[in-house]
Design an enzyme around this catalytic site. Structure first.
Site, PDB file in Angstrom:
ATOM      1  N   LYS A   1       0.825  -1.207   0.000  1.00 50.76           N
ATOM      2  CA  LYS A   1       0.000   0.000   0.000  1.00 50.76           C
ATOM      3  C   LYS A   1       0.866   1.268   0.000  1.00 50.76           C
ATOM      4  CE  LYS A   1      -4.192  -1.847   0.136  1.00 50.76           C
ATOM      5  NZ  LYS A   1      -5.100  -1.844   1.280  1.00 50.76           N
TER       6      LYS A   1
ATOM      7  N   ARG B   1      -4.425 -10.470   3.615  1.00 48.52           N
ATOM      8  CA  ARG B   1      -4.727 -10.436   2.183  1.00 48.52           C
ATOM      9  C   ARG B   1      -3.482  -9.902   1.476  1.00 48.52           C
ATOM     10  NH1 ARG B   1      -6.732  -6.797  -1.709  1.00 48.52           N
ATOM     11  NH2 ARG B   1      -8.081  -7.801  -3.276  1.00 48.52           N
TER      12      ARG B   1
END
Length: 293
Positions: free
Chosen positions: A233, A273
């Site tokens: 991210k 995830r």
């Protein structure tokens, strides 16, 4: 938080430690792996996608999360028909080759139903049941497991993580209240298999993302397992960028990802995830090894 999660009659066992959800995007525009599985304009290379899924299973994934529409900031929306065409055939093919638990990454009721009919058992909704009011009924109909994520805004209106805080109310409390409402909707529909996701990177500042990571265990009070989606991210890129230097691209954020995922596990996350299944599996194994009698 361990235990068993009922996903359409399939039981996801979290009692033996954290499990890994492998990300399989059939999109041309996802922030890290967009276009990797494309076979010409608008098409998906099913055999290549299947090989990718089977590879993640060999590396230790317990769930394969298949998505057909990008949720990166600024991503364009696509039709239900196009999203189904990108995902349902792959789900059906993977179901023929493996008994792995398959998740569909969508907030659209029509896409979810097509995926569940094709062999998926879980719906990963980035909106926590706030974008499509018909989705809870579909999940109830198929007794699907659900991942309910926090997001304050739709992807097409979202910005990449910035250093600016987005509000006066503490981010942990905002996320907790949002997820409590999502859980209430799921419970009202008789949905049993519930997982919650704080939505790292979705409409949150860099500071807010790290505060969420540090206080992830505060969400355990909601009574359901927590999924952490931290993989590569942008807020991690901010943290590792050199002074006055460019933010490293997603391809250079693996080490930062592993560090963040390890912290998430130590704060009580039950599911990771990830794009990099083997690395995450090894991190989870180390955390589990520390929990000796």
């Amino acid at each position: 938080m361990g235990g068993m999660i009922n996903c359409g009659g399939r039981m996801l066992d979290l009692s033996g430690g954290a499990v890994i959800m492998g990300i399989l995007n059939t999109t041309p525009d996802s922030f890290y792996d967009g276009g990797v599985l494309q076979a010409g304009p608008g098409g998906v290379d099913l055999e290549r996608a299947l090989a990718c899924a089977l590879g993640m299973i060999r590396e230790g994934a317990s769930i394969i999360d298949i998505g057909g529409e990008s949720s990166r900031p600024g991503a364009a929306k696509i039709s239900e028909q196009e999203e189904i065409a990108r995902t349902a055939p792959l789900i059906a093919l993977l179901r023929q080759r493996s008994d792995i638990l398959i998740s569909i990454d969508t907030y659209k009721a029509g896409v979810a139903e097509a995926a569940l009919q094709a062999g998926a058992h879980m719906v990963n909704d980035i909106s926590g049941f706030t974008f499509d009011g018909q989705l809870p009924a579909v999940c109830r109909k198929y007794r699907a497991g659900v991942v309910l994520m926090h997001t304050p805004v739709k992807p097409e209106s979202m910005q990449w993580s910035t250093v600016t805080n987005s509000g006066e109310v503490d981010i942990v409390e905002r996320v907790r209240l949002f997820l409590a409402r999502s859980i209430a909707v799921a419970e009202e529909h008789g949905i049993e298999g519930i997982v919650i996701d704080p939505g790292f990177g979705f409409g949150k500042s860099v500071t807010e993302n790290f505060r969420l990571l540090d206080q992830l265990d505060a969400l355990l009070s909601l009574g359901y397992p927590v999924l952490a989606g931290l993989s590569r991210k942008s807020f991690l890129g901010h943290a590792i960028s050199p002074p006055n230097g460019a933010i490293p691209p997603p391809s250079e954020r693996l080490a930062a990802t592993i560090a963040a995922q390890t912290i998430a596990l130590m704060r009580g996350a039950s599911i990771l995830r990830v794009h990099d299944v083997q690395a995450a599996t090894q991190s989870a194994a180390i955390i589990h090894a520390m929990q000796f009698p």
